[in-house]
Write an enzyme that holds these catalytic residues in place. Structure first.
Site, PDB file in Angstrom:
ATOM      1  N   LYS A 107      12.501  -0.988  -3.513  1.00 12.22           N
ATOM      2  CA  LYS A 107      12.470  -1.855  -2.318  1.00 12.22           C
ATOM      3  C   LYS A 107      11.121  -1.638  -1.657  1.00 12.22           C
ATOM      4  O   LYS A 107      10.890  -0.643  -0.991  1.00 12.22           O
ATOM      5  CB  LYS A 107      13.597  -1.456  -1.367  1.00 12.22           C
ATOM      6  CG  LYS A 107      14.134  -2.550  -0.470  1.00 12.22           C
ATOM      7  CD  LYS A 107      13.206  -3.129   0.553  1.00 12.22           C
ATOM      8  CE  LYS A 107      12.931  -2.374   1.812  1.00 12.22           C
ATOM      9  NZ  LYS A 107      11.897  -3.059   2.630  1.00 12.22           N
ATOM     10  N   GLU A 151       9.310  11.466   2.157  1.00 13.06           N
ATOM     11  CA  GLU A 151       7.884  11.646   2.491  1.00 13.06           C
ATOM     12  C   GLU A 151       7.657  10.879   3.784  1.00 13.06           C
ATOM     13  O   GLU A 151       7.649   9.647   3.782  1.00 13.06           O
ATOM     14  CB  GLU A 151       6.995  11.078   1.372  1.00 13.06           C
ATOM     15  CG  GLU A 151       7.191  11.708   0.011  1.00 13.06           C
ATOM     16  CD  GLU A 151       6.595  13.095  -0.088  1.00 13.06           C
ATOM     17  OE1 GLU A 151       5.931  13.532   0.872  1.00 13.06           O
ATOM     18  OE2 GLU A 151       6.806  13.753  -1.115  1.00 13.06           O
ATOM     19  N   CYS A 165      -0.527   8.470   5.984  1.00 13.73           N
ATOM     20  CA  CYS A 165       0.372   9.508   6.501  1.00 13.73           C
ATOM     21  C   CYS A 165      -0.384  10.812   6.739  1.00 13.73           C
ATOM     22  O   CYS A 165      -0.064  11.559   7.645  1.00 13.73           O
ATOM     23  CB  CYS A 165       1.517   9.733   5.532  1.00 13.73           C
ATOM     24  SG  CYS A 165       0.975  10.126   3.864  1.00 13.73           S
ATOM     25  N   GLU A 170       2.573   9.704  16.159  1.00 13.19           N
ATOM     26  CA  GLU A 170       1.777   9.140  15.074  1.00 13.19           C
ATOM     27  C   GLU A 170       1.359   7.715  15.461  1.00 13.19           C
ATOM     28  O   GLU A 170       2.207   6.883  15.759  1.00 13.19           O
ATOM     29  CB  GLU A 170       2.619   9.098  13.792  1.00 13.19           C
ATOM     30  CG  GLU A 170       1.844   8.642  12.582  1.00 13.19           C
ATOM     31  CD  GLU A 170       2.714   8.531  11.329  1.00 13.19           C
ATOM     32  OE1 GLU A 170       3.868   8.099  11.432  1.00 13.19           O
ATOM     33  OE2 GLU A 170       2.208   8.886  10.243  1.00 13.19           O
TER      34      GLU A 170
HETATM   35  P1  NAP Z   1       9.116   2.468   7.739  1.00 12.33           P
HETATM   36  O1  NAP Z   1       9.220   1.468   8.836  1.00 12.33           O
HETATM   37  O2  NAP Z   1       9.934   3.695   7.835  1.00 12.33           O
HETATM   38  O3  NAP Z   1       9.443   1.664   6.394  1.00 12.33           O
HETATM   39  C1  NAP Z   1       9.349   2.263   5.126  1.00 12.33           C
HETATM   40  C2  NAP Z   1      10.245   1.517   4.177  1.00 12.33           C
HETATM   41  O4  NAP Z   1      11.608   1.714   4.574  1.00 12.33           O
HETATM   42  C3  NAP Z   1      10.025   0.002   4.185  1.00 12.33           C
HETATM   43  O5  NAP Z   1      10.230  -0.496   2.897  1.00 12.33           O
HETATM   44  C4  NAP Z   1      11.106  -0.454   5.149  1.00 12.33           C
HETATM   45  O6  NAP Z   1      11.429  -1.816   5.028  1.00 12.33           O
HETATM   46  C5  NAP Z   1      12.244   0.451   4.752  1.00 12.33           C
HETATM   47  N1  NAP Z   1      13.299   0.576   5.757  1.00 12.33           N
HETATM   48  C6  NAP Z   1      13.237   0.323   7.086  1.00 12.33           C
HETATM   49  N2  NAP Z   1      14.443   0.547   7.666  1.00 12.33           N
HETATM   50  C7  NAP Z   1      15.286   0.943   6.679  1.00 12.33           C
HETATM   51  C8  NAP Z   1      16.661   1.306   6.646  1.00 12.33           C
HETATM   52  N3  NAP Z   1      17.419   1.322   7.739  1.00 12.33           N
HETATM   53  N4  NAP Z   1      17.197   1.670   5.463  1.00 12.33           N
HETATM   54  C9  NAP Z   1      16.450   1.676   4.332  1.00 12.33           C
HETATM   55  N5  NAP Z   1      15.142   1.314   4.303  1.00 12.33           N
HETATM   56  C10 NAP Z   1      14.558   0.967   5.471  1.00 12.33           C
HETATM   57  O7  NAP Z   1       7.626   2.929   7.540  1.00 12.33           O
HETATM   58  P2  NAP Z   1       6.335   2.009   7.422  1.00 12.33           P
HETATM   59  O8  NAP Z   1       5.989   1.523   8.784  1.00 12.33           O
HETATM   60  O9  NAP Z   1       6.520   1.008   6.339  1.00 12.33           O
HETATM   61  O10 NAP Z   1       5.264   3.062   6.896  1.00 12.33           O
HETATM   62  C11 NAP Z   1       4.552   3.881   7.750  1.00 12.33           C
HETATM   63  C12 NAP Z   1       5.144   5.262   7.799  1.00 12.33           C
HETATM   64  O11 NAP Z   1       5.210   5.811   6.493  1.00 12.33           O
HETATM   65  C13 NAP Z   1       4.291   6.217   8.594  1.00 12.33           C
HETATM   66  O12 NAP Z   1       5.110   7.012   9.411  1.00 12.33           O
HETATM   67  C14 NAP Z   1       3.633   7.065   7.523  1.00 12.33           C
HETATM   68  O13 NAP Z   1       3.229   8.338   7.961  1.00 12.33           O
HETATM   69  C15 NAP Z   1       4.694   7.133   6.494  1.00 12.33           C
HETATM   70  N6  NAP Z   1       4.138   7.482   5.174  1.00 12.33           N
HETATM   71  C16 NAP Z   1       4.380   8.730   4.668  1.00 12.33           C
HETATM   72  C17 NAP Z   1       3.819   9.106   3.456  1.00 12.33           C
HETATM   73  C18 NAP Z   1       4.058  10.479   2.882  1.00 12.33           C
HETATM   74  O14 NAP Z   1       3.850  10.653   1.677  1.00 12.33           O
HETATM   75  N7  NAP Z   1       4.478  11.457   3.662  1.00 12.33           N
HETATM   76  C19 NAP Z   1       3.035   8.203   2.750  1.00 12.33           C
HETATM   77  C20 NAP Z   1       2.823   6.945   3.288  1.00 12.33           C
HETATM   78  C21 NAP Z   1       3.380   6.594   4.508  1.00 12.33           C
HETATM   79  P3  NAP Z   1      10.706  -2.878   6.017  1.00 12.33           P
HETATM   80  O15 NAP Z   1       9.437  -3.223   5.394  1.00 12.33           O
HETATM   81  O16 NAP Z   1      11.624  -4.012   6.080  1.00 12.33           O
HETATM   82  O17 NAP Z   1      10.560  -2.245   7.354  1.00 12.33           O
END
Ligand code: NAP
Length: 494
Positions: free
Chosen positions: A174, A249, A283, A384
């Site tokens: 997804k 992650e 991240c 963040e």
């Molecule tokens: P996000 O809002 O948490 O979304 C991540 C993924 O989860 C997207 O595909 C999102 O879909 C999906 N999602 C959202 N709500 C969900 C739910 N209730 N159940 C299952 N899946 C759900 O994060 P983002 O804004 O895309 O990415 C930024 C974040 O990722 C930052 O906090 C960053 O630090 C973190 N990140 C961490 C790493 C690491 O390796 N530690 C690497 C990269 C990024 P939608 O697109 O529909 O929202």
């Protein structure tokens, strides 16, 4: 241009039950493509197709070196189409072509490394305590849900799909809503490379419906998630109810530390790259800067001048260092963080607004920004931002530094700049982080484990053990007795 109107469900290209969505180029607001969107019913169908595929003897009994060959073919196909993937990803995310090319090649490398690791991953004969042989073997989990964010799409997809397939599973991928195109392209590549039908489904759609359905589906046995901490905790709570393993992650607010003896040129280049590359949407962005008070004024003057010299522009322009943010809504969120910090008393050293002039007016651009004179407890030091925003703090001694650097809910990464290796080692061991870079930053090797501590995550990806994260261990005992087990043996008659 590829047709993105169909999604990939259980090995079949077809319209998604969730309709269509637009992918917008954040450099100018133009439409890149309309793409298909999955529904909850599509998730159920993908799970059923995955279950059939993992049970099929073609996949179930495929020897590791044969699976490895398949992974190699996928890696080669990604590399052969790296330019196309990069252009697509730049249009979808605004990232510079330099970065998206590197992400595509990194995805190819991930498949190749995983193939090699798979061929050398041994099960074990363990030490017995009786007349039997003991073995520890590893088996696939079954169906894995891989949920990825928008900031490095093809690399995040590969980092989950390669080891999950290597381990013998089927995968439901997804992607983030803002960056579904590259994942659909990835599905075409994997299909053409000959992955048996049903082992990969790519299901674009909202996290709240499609992502949630994947997490909750009783047939899904593991979730590998990369994204924000709030979403990660929600997924972990559901997984807890199912007693399902998860790897998470999550977010970060990583400190970068400059000691007085640091090579200043190296430190400045590393700090700029650490926070402003990927327009800060990383991240592991080094978003909190700690500089020793004795060098703080001169260091900050040089850092601000170097920041103001960064070239902001479209990702397709070869000279651009800082592209637009991924979406207009995200740019507005970043700007709101900066305005709130200023209102709370922070000094703006540079940036703090969208760049002005032709070429910038239609895109989601924001200038590289540095804030200072803040208390470490302030929101801008704790939350963040996920954008090109650095907050700078002076420190007096090691205890003062550690108290502040570790004062965070996060623990993803850290950078240390010093010529004193003993000091670097001591500091690296005291910092709460999954990765510490010493005299470098944001460098990655697929052979080195990656993950966070505290609210930055759970579990590790990459490395040889990365494949094990998608397997379940089983123990086998082989009796060697030439007599029945003594407990049940009838006693000789009196
Ligand atoms: P996000 O809002 O948490 O979304 C991540 C993924 O989860 C997207 O595909 C999102 O879909 C999906 N999602 C959202 N709500 C969900 C739910 N209730 N159940 C299952 N899946 C759900 O994060 P983002 O804004 O895309 O990415 C930024 C974040 O990722 C930052 O906090 C960053 O630090 C973190 N990140 C961490 C790493 C690491 O390796 N530690 C690497 C990269 C990024 P939608 O697109 O529909 O929202």
């Amino acid at each position: 241009m590829m047709d993105f109107s169909e999604i990939f469900v259980g090995g079949q290209w077809r319209a998604g039950g969730g309709g269509q969505a637009d992918s917008i180029n954040p450099a100018d607001g133009s439409l890149v493509a309309r793409h298909g969107v999955a529904s909850v019913a599509d998730v159920a169908e993908a799970v059923e197709a995955g279950q059939r595929a993992v049970a099929d003897p073609e996949w179930r009994t495929m020897l590791p070196h044969v699976r490895a060959r398949l992974l190699h073919r996928i890696g080669d196909a990604i590399e052969a189409q790296a330019e196309h993937i990069a252009a697509l990803q730049t249009a979808d995310t605004g990232k510079t072509l330099t970065e998206t090319r590197a992400l595509a090649l990194s995805a190819a490398g991930t498949f190749r490394y995983t193939a090699a690791a798979l061929e050398t991953l041994d099960d074990a004969l363990t030490t017995p305590r009786g007349p039997y042989l003991t073995m520890s073997v590893h088996e696939p989990i079954g169906i894995v849900g891989a949920i990825t964010p928008w900031n490095s799409p093809i690399a995040s997809d590969a980092q989950k799909v390669a080891p999950a397939l290597a381990a013998g599973n089927a995968v439901l991928l997804k992607p983030a809503e803002w960056t579904s195109l590259v994942s659909l392209k990835f599905a075409r590549i994997v299909e053409e490379a000959g992955l048996p039908r049903g082992l990969l489904s790519v299901l674009p759609g909202p996290g709240a419906t499609v992502g949630d359905a994947i997490v909750r589906h009783p047939g899904v046995g593991k979730i590998s998630f990369t994204g924000g901490t709030v979403t990660g905790k929600r997924i972990a709570a559901i997984a807890g109810g199912k007693l399902m393993p998860v790897s998470l992650e999550l977010g970060g607010k990583s400190p970068t530390i400059v000691l007085p003896d640091a090579d200043i040129d190296h430190a400045i280049a590393g700090i700029l790259f650490g926070i402003f590359s990927s327009t800060g949407q990383s991240c592991i962005a080094g978003s909190r800067l700690f500089v020793h008070r004795s060098i703080y004024p001169d260091f900050m003057a040089r850092l601000v001048a170097a920041t103001q010299a960064l070239r902001v522009g479209r990702g397709t322009d070869g000279s651009t260092q800082v592209g637009p943010l991924v979406a207009f809504a995200h740019r507005d969120k970043v700007a709101a963080h900066v305005e709130a910090a200023k209102a709370a008393g922070a000094t703006l050293l540079c940036g703090g607004q969208a760049p002005q002039g032709e070429g910038y007016d239609k895109g989601a651009f924001y200038l590289p920004t540095i804030l200072a004179d803040v208390d470490h407890g302030a929101a801008i030091c704790q939350e963040e931002v996920f954008g090109p925003v650095l907050v700078a703090i002076a420190f007096d001694d090691e205890e003062h530094l550690i108290a502040q650097a570790n004062n965070s809910v996060y623990g993803l990464a850290c950078g240390i700049w010093t010529r004193d290796f003993a000091k670097a080692y001591a500091l690296a061991r005291r910092i709460a982080a999954g990765t510490v870079w010493i005299n470098t930053y944001k460098q990655f090797s697929i052979s080195t484990p990656f993950g966070g501590v505290r609210e930055s995550g759970l579990g590790r990806e990459k490395g040889r053990e990365g494949i094990r994260a998608y397997m379940q261990q089983k123990s086998l005992y082989w009796g060697l007795n030439d007599q029945p087990l003594p407990w049940a043996t009838p006693k000789t008659a009196l």
